[in-house]
Design a protein around this motif. Sequence first.
Motif, PDB file in Angstrom:
ATOM      1  N   ALA A   1      34.937 -26.659   0.645  1.00 33.73           N
ATOM      2  CA  ALA A   1      34.068 -25.352   0.989  1.00 33.73           C
ATOM      3  C   ALA A   1      33.850 -25.223   2.476  1.00 33.73           C
ATOM      4  O   ALA A   1      33.738 -24.125   2.774  1.00 33.73           O
ATOM      5  N   MET A   2      33.855 -26.207   2.996  1.00 30.47           N
ATOM      6  CA  MET A   2      33.564 -25.903   4.412  1.00 30.47           C
ATOM      7  C   MET A   2      34.774 -25.233   5.367  1.00 30.47           C
ATOM      8  O   MET A   2      34.743 -24.790   6.317  1.00 30.47           O
ATOM      9  N   THR A   3      36.094 -25.388   4.629  1.00 34.21           N
ATOM     10  CA  THR A   3      37.273 -24.433   5.251  1.00 34.21           C
ATOM     11  C   THR A   3      37.190 -22.990   4.650  1.00 34.21           C
ATOM     12  O   THR A   3      38.201 -22.432   5.120  1.00 34.21           O
ATOM     13  N   ILE A   4      36.376 -22.636   3.960  1.00 32.14           N
ATOM     14  CA  ILE A   4      36.406 -21.250   3.705  1.00 32.14           C
ATOM     15  C   ILE A   4      36.102 -20.316   4.665  1.00 32.14           C
ATOM     16  O   ILE A   4      35.023 -20.732   5.357  1.00 32.14           O
ATOM     17  N   PRO A   5      36.931 -19.375   5.110  1.00 34.86           N
ATOM     18  CA  PRO A   5      36.613 -18.533   6.109  1.00 34.86           C
ATOM     19  C   PRO A   5      35.437 -17.689   5.690  1.00 34.86           C
ATOM     20  O   PRO A   5      34.985 -17.279   4.521  1.00 34.86           O
ATOM     21  N   LEU A   6      34.464 -17.497   6.623  1.00 31.02           N
ATOM     22  CA  LEU A   6      33.180 -16.808   6.506  1.00 31.02           C
ATOM     23  C   LEU A   6      33.150 -15.509   5.655  1.00 31.02           C
ATOM     24  O   LEU A   6      32.352 -15.330   4.906  1.00 31.02           O
ATOM     25  N   ARG A   7      34.271 -14.594   6.028  1.00 26.56           N
ATOM     26  CA  ARG A   7      34.292 -13.346   5.517  1.00 26.56           C
ATOM     27  C   ARG A   7      34.385 -13.499   4.142  1.00 26.56           C
ATOM     28  O   ARG A   7      34.120 -12.671   3.245  1.00 26.56           O
ATOM     29  N   LEU A   8      35.208 -14.756   3.565  1.00 26.13           N
ATOM     30  CA  LEU A   8      35.201 -14.613   2.130  1.00 26.13           C
ATOM     31  C   LEU A   8      34.257 -15.222   1.362  1.00 26.13           C
ATOM     32  O   LEU A   8      33.821 -15.437   0.236  1.00 26.13           O
ATOM     33  N   LYS A   9      32.942 -15.871   2.100  1.00 24.09           N
ATOM     34  CA  LYS A   9      31.888 -16.277   1.482  1.00 24.09           C
ATOM     35  C   LYS A   9      30.772 -15.121   1.103  1.00 24.09           C
ATOM     36  O   LYS A   9      29.994 -15.121   0.532  1.00 24.09           O
ATOM     37  N   HIS A  10      31.068 -13.934   1.908  1.00 25.78           N
ATOM     38  CA  HIS A  10      29.957 -12.860   1.882  1.00 25.78           C
ATOM     39  C   HIS A  10      30.125 -12.390   0.358  1.00 25.78           C
ATOM     40  O   HIS A  10      31.118 -12.138  -0.240  1.00 25.78           O
ATOM     41  N   ALA A  11      28.815 -12.280  -0.226  1.00 20.68           N
ATOM     42  CA  ALA A  11      28.380 -11.716  -1.552  1.00 20.68           C
ATOM     43  C   ALA A  11      29.514 -12.488  -2.607  1.00 20.68           C
ATOM     44  O   ALA A  11      29.728 -12.130  -3.731  1.00 20.68           O
ATOM     45  N   GLY A  12      29.614 -13.936  -2.489  1.00 21.27           N
ATOM     46  CA  GLY A  12      30.337 -14.642  -3.341  1.00 21.27           C
ATOM     47  C   GLY A  12      31.699 -14.249  -3.472  1.00 21.27           C
ATOM     48  O   GLY A  12      32.317 -14.548  -4.605  1.00 21.27           O
ATOM     49  N   ARG A  13      32.263 -13.675  -2.588  1.00 19.34           N
ATOM     50  CA  ARG A  13      33.815 -13.424  -2.947  1.00 19.34           C
ATOM     51  C   ARG A  13      34.788 -14.526  -3.367  1.00 19.34           C
ATOM     52  O   ARG A  13      35.730 -14.444  -4.421  1.00 19.34           O
ATOM     53  N   PHE A  14      34.574 -15.685  -2.512  1.00 16.06           N
ATOM     54  CA  PHE A  14      35.514 -16.636  -2.704  1.00 16.06           C
ATOM     55  C   PHE A  14      34.988 -17.439  -3.978  1.00 16.06           C
ATOM     56  O   PHE A  14      36.062 -17.688  -4.871  1.00 16.06           O
ATOM     57  N   GLU A  15      33.812 -17.454  -4.220  1.00 13.68           N
ATOM     58  CA  GLU A  15      33.546 -18.414  -5.535  1.00 13.68           C
ATOM     59  C   GLU A  15      34.044 -17.493  -6.677  1.00 13.68           C
ATOM     60  O   GLU A  15      34.151 -17.976  -7.897  1.00 13.68           O
ATOM     61  N   ALA A  16      33.761 -16.095  -6.683  1.00 13.87           N
ATOM     62  CA  ALA A  16      34.214 -15.283  -7.860  1.00 13.87           C
ATOM     63  C   ALA A  16      35.483 -15.575  -7.977  1.00 13.87           C
ATOM     64  O   ALA A  16      36.033 -15.600  -9.110  1.00 13.87           O
ATOM     65  N   ALA A  17      36.224 -15.596  -7.019  1.00 15.69           N
ATOM     66  CA  ALA A  17      37.942 -15.788  -7.084  1.00 15.69           C
ATOM     67  C   ALA A  17      38.116 -17.131  -7.591  1.00 15.69           C
ATOM     68  O   ALA A  17      39.359 -17.020  -8.469  1.00 15.69           O
ATOM     69  N   LEU A  18      37.419 -17.933  -7.341  1.00 15.85           N
ATOM     70  CA  LEU A  18      37.817 -19.365  -7.921  1.00 15.85           C
ATOM     71  C   LEU A  18      37.225 -19.511  -9.396  1.00 15.85           C
ATOM     72  O   LEU A  18      38.188 -19.949 -10.050  1.00 15.85           O
ATOM     73  N   LEU A  19      36.415 -18.810  -9.732  1.00 18.74           N
ATOM     74  CA  LEU A  19      35.943 -18.792 -10.949  1.00 18.74           C
ATOM     75  C   LEU A  19      36.822 -18.123 -12.069  1.00 18.74           C
ATOM     76  O   LEU A  19      37.172 -18.567 -13.103  1.00 18.74           O
ATOM     77  N   ASN A  20      37.376 -16.946 -11.359  1.00 19.27           N
ATOM     78  CA  ASN A  20      38.524 -16.066 -12.158  1.00 19.27           C
ATOM     79  C   ASN A  20      39.614 -16.708 -12.148  1.00 19.27           C
ATOM     80  O   ASN A  20      40.523 -16.845 -13.265  1.00 19.27           O
ATOM     81  N   ALA A  21      40.088 -17.646 -11.307  1.00 16.31           N
ATOM     82  CA  ALA A  21      41.088 -18.544 -11.346  1.00 16.31           C
ATOM     83  C   ALA A  21      41.083 -19.665 -12.419  1.00 16.31           C
ATOM     84  O   ALA A  21      42.095 -19.867 -13.240  1.00 16.31           O
ATOM     85  N   ILE A  22      40.026 -20.219 -12.490  1.00 15.75           N
ATOM     86  CA  ILE A  22      39.743 -21.150 -13.527  1.00 15.75           C
ATOM     87  C   ILE A  22      39.569 -20.713 -14.902  1.00 15.75           C
ATOM     88  O   ILE A  22      40.176 -21.393 -16.101  1.00 15.75           O
ATOM     89  N   ASP A  23      38.697 -19.644 -15.187  1.00 15.77           N
ATOM     90  CA  ASP A  23      38.294 -19.378 -16.377  1.00 15.77           C
ATOM     91  C   ASP A  23      38.165 -17.828 -16.363  1.00 15.77           C
ATOM     92  O   ASP A  23      37.173 -17.188 -16.215  1.00 15.77           O
ATOM     93  N   PRO A  24      39.279 -16.836 -16.609  1.00 14.58           N
ATOM     94  CA  PRO A  24      39.034 -15.464 -16.513  1.00 14.58           C
ATOM     95  C   PRO A  24      38.187 -15.091 -17.498  1.00 14.58           C
ATOM     96  O   PRO A  24      37.486 -13.800 -17.138  1.00 14.58           O
ATOM     97  N   GLN A  25      38.146 -15.443 -18.713  1.00 15.45           N
ATOM     98  CA  GLN A  25      37.181 -14.935 -19.637  1.00 15.45           C
ATOM     99  C   GLN A  25      35.595 -15.061 -19.377  1.00 15.45           C
ATOM    100  O   GLN A  25      34.943 -14.007 -19.521  1.00 15.45           O
ATOM    101  N   LEU A  26      35.435 -16.106 -18.801  1.00 15.05           N
ATOM    102  CA  LEU A  26      33.961 -16.335 -18.405  1.00 15.05           C
ATOM    103  C   LEU A  26      33.895 -15.359 -16.930  1.00 15.05           C
ATOM    104  O   LEU A  26      32.511 -14.547 -16.714  1.00 15.05           O
ATOM    105  N   ALA A  27      34.927 -15.133 -16.094  1.00 13.56           N
ATOM    106  CA  ALA A  27      34.608 -14.164 -15.051  1.00 13.56           C
ATOM    107  C   ALA A  27      34.389 -12.761 -15.327  1.00 13.56           C
ATOM    108  O   ALA A  27      33.940 -12.193 -14.628  1.00 13.56           O
ATOM    109  N   ALA A  28      34.910 -12.435 -16.541  1.00 14.61           N
ATOM    110  CA  ALA A  28      34.768 -11.011 -17.041  1.00 14.61           C
ATOM    111  C   ALA A  28      33.624 -10.671 -17.468  1.00 14.61           C
ATOM    112  O   ALA A  28      33.319  -9.515 -17.702  1.00 14.61           O
ATOM    113  N   GLN A  29      32.708 -11.462 -17.834  1.00 12.09           N
ATOM    114  CA  GLN A  29      31.424 -11.441 -18.366  1.00 12.09           C
ATOM    115  C   GLN A  29      30.728 -10.731 -17.174  1.00 12.09           C
ATOM    116  O   GLN A  29      30.397 -10.992 -16.321  1.00 12.09           O
TER     117      GLN A  29
END
Length: 580
Positions: free
Chosen positions: A451-479
Amino acid sequence: MSGLFLARNDGSDFTTTALTAARGAFAKQGFPAPAEHTVPGWSLLHFPYIIGGPEGLLARGDDLAAAAGTPVIDGKFGTASLDALLGMDPLALDWSRIGGQFVALLRRGGRSFLLGDYFSAFQLFGDIGDRLFSTSLLAAAQAMPRLSFDPQGVYELAFNVMPIGDDTVFAELKTLSPFAVIELTEQGVIRHRIEKPLPAAPSREPLAAQIERHRAPLASIVGAHVAQFGNHVRSPLSGGLDSRLVLAALRAAGCSPELYVYGLPGDEDVEIAQAMGRACGFDVAWTDKYAETPAPDAFPDLVTRNFHQFDGLPTFGNIFDNGAHGATQIARHAGGALAVSGGCGEIYRNFFYLPDRRFTAHDIARTFFARFTPGDATDLFDSRAFLDGIAARIRTAIEPPAAAGRPDRTRIEQIYPRIRCRALFGREISLEGRYSPYLMPFLHHQVVAQAMTIPLRLKHAGRFEAALLNAIDPQLAAQPSAYGHDFTGLPGRKHRLAEWSTRIRPVWVRQHTYALRRRLGPMGDEHGGLLSPDYMHRVIDPDFPAMRRFFRMDAITDSGLWRRIANLEYLAAKLGSKLS
């Protein structure tokens, strides 16, 4: 197992007195009888999980491994993990093989060592005279002949929920540093410095490649737990992102956990979690923690029970509720289940809401830890010295020489896991992980390192975390979520604007935000409590004889702050004449 207490055998009466006090304190907290061992110069009490879990004690000839918390070594638990740990040099641990949050005593090759997890999240308290070590604050306090409140620690707990760094609310008690391994000898202790680095630069890889790198350590630590516990797992679900990402990781590992949500009828978290369950085909149990109110006459016994269950000082001072906080904790661990938390998920986000530039440790102290208004405190409080103390702890936590001057932005991100998570979630882990195993995957050091390697611009408003969630479980991400958007694409405009409006505020404005908010009127937090005089005057002296040295109680109109101070007052009354 999940309780350790060590007392030095120095030929004085201290050892017997301390061990007797510790047995009593652990028993009041619900622990079974301990196993007792000695290593040269020291006596050990080792307590099993209060409810149940893998074995935490391994004796093999003169060699010994005793753990509290949930060590995971080579993906194994219990005796297998302890056997692997005994095979390592305590002063040169292979951290690529080690996971979980724990404290361990290792005796191998005729030498004895005390060590903690990567961030020392699982707490080990020790006195400044190096005569005792304890995973229970109350046991350590009861074993001490005298104690005194440390003003810095008291103010940090009151204003920022928990003391940070190695400090506690007591001048005579400290916690084990993440950068130390303690060698126990017949003559006393030797502290060995160890390094625990984190990545110091953001990744330049494409987003898709970064996502794959992040999936691996999360899948590894969660998968190890699922292999051990199967579906005997309980996990929260809310309208946010972190609990959903934990659930995604559990499902990807083949686990169907028991899910729950807390909240009032109609709360957004409750509505979203249960709607998610209906859409995805799983049940979400709902508990309204405020559904019942005890009679005032029953309150003293209830608070006493809470006090011992949460080792004197829980997060947020939450011992003055209706009993639901304690009841739901026991329910999470019933049957020795694995309890899971989405805590520390902000490692994937811009937790401090700061722009992409360098800041000093003092800037961070002023930005995030200045949650006070001087009028709440007596003349004993010096706001400048208070913030200087916090800045010093921040510098200690960041690897030198980067701590000097203005650390780069990646180092600033390390403050969240090294300081905030260790203090707040470390206390949570220590209180939960003594009932049965506890998993907080976002504080697993390999997950944090990525997580310490995530570029800051991708941390804003949970952008990276949302993308990680969507990659692991698209069904949960879509809720739907509490943010007003799902997690299959970019965050919504409202979400982005809310974070941006905080990031653009200068440090001097952020420093005074809390004080300005207090001027607008009374405030509180979501942790509530039965704080009316009809209840509280039954359990504490309304004159606050211990805490009035530090605070002007009549000036405090923040109920969360008032509750935390009341917790300290209750603790002081229980310790009685031990307090100087």
